[in-house]
Scaffold this active site. Structure first.
Site, PDB file in Angstrom:
ATOM      1  CG  HIS A   1     -22.504  35.792  43.671  1.00 39.49           C
ATOM      2  ND1 HIS A   1     -21.535  36.758  43.664  1.00 39.49           N
ATOM      3  CD2 HIS A   1     -22.957  35.708  42.404  1.00 39.49           C
ATOM      4  CE1 HIS A   1     -21.389  37.215  42.441  1.00 39.49           C
ATOM      5  NE2 HIS A   1     -22.248  36.614  41.652  1.00 39.49           N
TER       6      HIS A   1
ATOM      7  CB  SER B   1     -21.883  44.838  41.285  1.00 39.30           C
ATOM      8  OG  SER B   1     -21.281  44.590  40.033  1.00 39.30           O
ATOM      9  CB  SER B   2     -18.379  40.625  40.230  1.00 40.45           C
ATOM     10  OG  SER B   2     -19.165  39.593  40.774  1.00 40.45           O
TER      11      SER B   2
ATOM     12  CG  ASP C   1     -28.095  41.382  37.367  1.00 41.61           C
ATOM     13  OD1 ASP C   1     -27.430  42.283  36.859  1.00 41.61           O
ATOM     14  OD2 ASP C   1     -27.640  40.598  38.214  1.00 41.61           O
TER      15      ASP C   1
ATOM     16  CG  MET D   1     -21.248  35.289  34.745  1.00 43.98           C
ATOM     17  SD  MET D   1     -20.881  36.241  33.272  1.00 43.98           S
ATOM     18  CE  MET D   1     -20.814  37.896  33.943  1.00 43.98           C
ATOM     19  N   GLY D   2     -19.247  33.829  38.970  1.00 40.60           N
ATOM     20  CA  GLY D   2     -18.180  33.754  39.958  1.00 40.60           C
ATOM     21  C   GLY D   2     -17.797  35.087  40.572  1.00 40.60           C
TER      22      GLY D   2
ATOM     23  CD  GLN E   1     -23.433  36.945  30.523  1.00 44.81           C
ATOM     24  OE1 GLN E   1     -23.781  35.779  30.590  1.00 44.81           O
ATOM     25  NE2 GLN E   1     -23.738  37.814  31.473  1.00 44.81           N
TER      26      GLN E   1
ATOM     27  CD  GLN F   1     -29.013  38.029  34.352  1.00 48.08           C
ATOM     28  OE1 GLN F   1     -28.080  38.253  33.596  1.00 48.08           O
ATOM     29  NE2 GLN F   1     -28.821  37.582  35.585  1.00 48.08           N
TER      30      GLN F   1
ATOM     31  CD  GLN G   1     -36.103  42.641  41.464  1.00 48.52           C
ATOM     32  OE1 GLN G   1     -36.658  41.551  41.287  1.00 48.52           O
ATOM     33  NE2 GLN G   1     -36.308  43.690  40.674  1.00 48.52           N
TER      34      GLN G   1
HETATM   35  O1  PAF Z   1     -26.123  37.268  36.313  1.00 46.31           O
HETATM   36  C1  PAF Z   1     -25.120  36.631  35.923  1.00 46.31           C
HETATM   37  O2  PAF Z   1     -24.153  36.414  36.669  1.00 46.31           O
HETATM   38  C2  PAF Z   1     -25.071  36.105  34.504  1.00 46.31           C
HETATM   39  O3  PAF Z   1     -25.667  36.981  33.614  1.00 46.31           O
HETATM   40  C3  PAF Z   1     -25.664  34.686  34.366  1.00 46.31           C
HETATM   41  C4  PAF Z   1     -27.143  34.671  34.683  1.00 46.31           C
HETATM   42  C5  PAF Z   1     -24.937  33.718  35.290  1.00 46.31           C
HETATM   43  C6  PAF Z   1     -25.492  34.184  32.923  1.00 46.31           C
HETATM   44  O4  PAF Z   1     -24.153  34.132  32.556  1.00 46.31           O
END
Ligand code: PAF
Length: 282
Positions: A37, A185-186, A150, A30-31, A61, A153, A148
């Site tokens: 990242h 984390s962003s 998340d 999500m940038g 989400q 997720q 990891q």
């Molecule tokens: O982890 C994230 O940044 C988001 O949940 C993802 C996997 C890109 C989905 O929007």
């Protein structure tokens, strides 16, 4: 690096790369990139011929009253960072490209989506599962890389690709931490200097759990109580949950054995932070 906005153009490029026998790695994001990242991109770069990063702040989400509007965004900075990591394609669609008028199909991973963070963010994992399915259809990569950090997720996405026969390998990459242990984390950008300092209690609680396990403690409730006690000493941190479970079905454990996930979530000021540790007790 080429920036692509159109999902159909993106898919054609990946289909062409696959037809030329190139191994394609995909990093959905999500940038507002941080070192976490970049580690995902580096891992993909080291294992694949073509690396695709998607940058899409996915509205489905975020729940009502959550931070969709405020979520940090800096496209130019992200673009430069991805380029520096040797990314081949940056897929950055508009909301209308991903959710055109009349959109009405959602992916729900039952059970796993309703527990832990799912209790506090109803609909969140439905949005994640839906957008990740769409992204996997648009970017039919061989491998996809997720942090990891998340952990829930990651478990949900693994379940989903197995259940829906999506032909992609899911690679989990270890959490990147600040020097004082706070997981990157962003959303850390929301923390005031005081809250930023207080937030380190989450890592310290996880470290306490590690120490207890190393000393032979196997009772999940004793470990959880000790962690709760420590976190309650920090008034700026409001704990949502601590779960001690396996990392696949996320089933709570009483006596620790095998792969054990200790996951937590807490609110610190405007930020909702999550963190976890994964152990293999054999
Ligand atoms: O982890 C994230 O940044 C988001 O949940 C993802 C996997 C890109 C989905 O929007």
């Amino acid at each position: 690096m080429e920036t692509v906005k159109d999902p159909n153009v993106m898919r054609e490029k990946i289909q062409k790369a696959r037809a030329e026998s190139r191994v394609v790695g995909f990093v959905p994001t999500m940038g507002f990139f941080h070192e976490g990242h970049l580690q995902l991109m580096r891992r993909a770069r080291s294992e694949c011929d073509i690396v695709v990063v998607s940058l899409f702040v996915n509205p489905t989400q975020f729940g009502a009253g959550e931070d969709f509007e405020d979520y940090p965004r800096d496209f130019e900075r992200d673009k430069q960072m991805a380029e520096k990591e040797g990314v081949d394609f940056l897929f950055a669609p508009e909301v209308e490209d991903m959710y055109p008028e009349g959109f009405s199909t959602f992916v729900e991973v039952e059970g796993l989506s309703k527990i832990m963070c799912g209790k506090y963010r109803p609909g969140h994992f439905r949005g994640v599962a839906t957008v990740v399915t769409k992204l996997f259809n648009i970017v039919p990569a061989h491998k996809a890389y997720f942090g990891q950090k998340d952990a829930q997720q990651l478990a949900i996405i693994r379940r989903m690709v197995t259940d829906l026969n999506i032909p992609i390998e899911i690679v989990g990459v270890v959490t990147v931490r600040e020097p004082d242990g706070l997981a990157m984390s962003s959303r850390n950008i929301y923390l005031t200097p005081e809250e930023r300092k207080a937030a380190t209690i989450l890592y310290r609680a996880l470290k306490t759990a590690v120490e207890m396990i190393e000393k032979g403690e196997k009772d999940a409730s004793i470990i959880r109580e000790e962690m709760k006690k420590l976190i309650s000493e920090e008034p700026l941190v409001s704990l949502e949950y601590i779960e001690i479970c396996d990392n696949i079905y996320l089933k709570p454990l009483q006596a620790l054995s095998g792969k054990v996930l200790i996951a937590l979530a807490a609110r610190v000021g405007k930020a909702r932070l999550i963190d976890n540790m994964l152990f293999d007790l054999g």
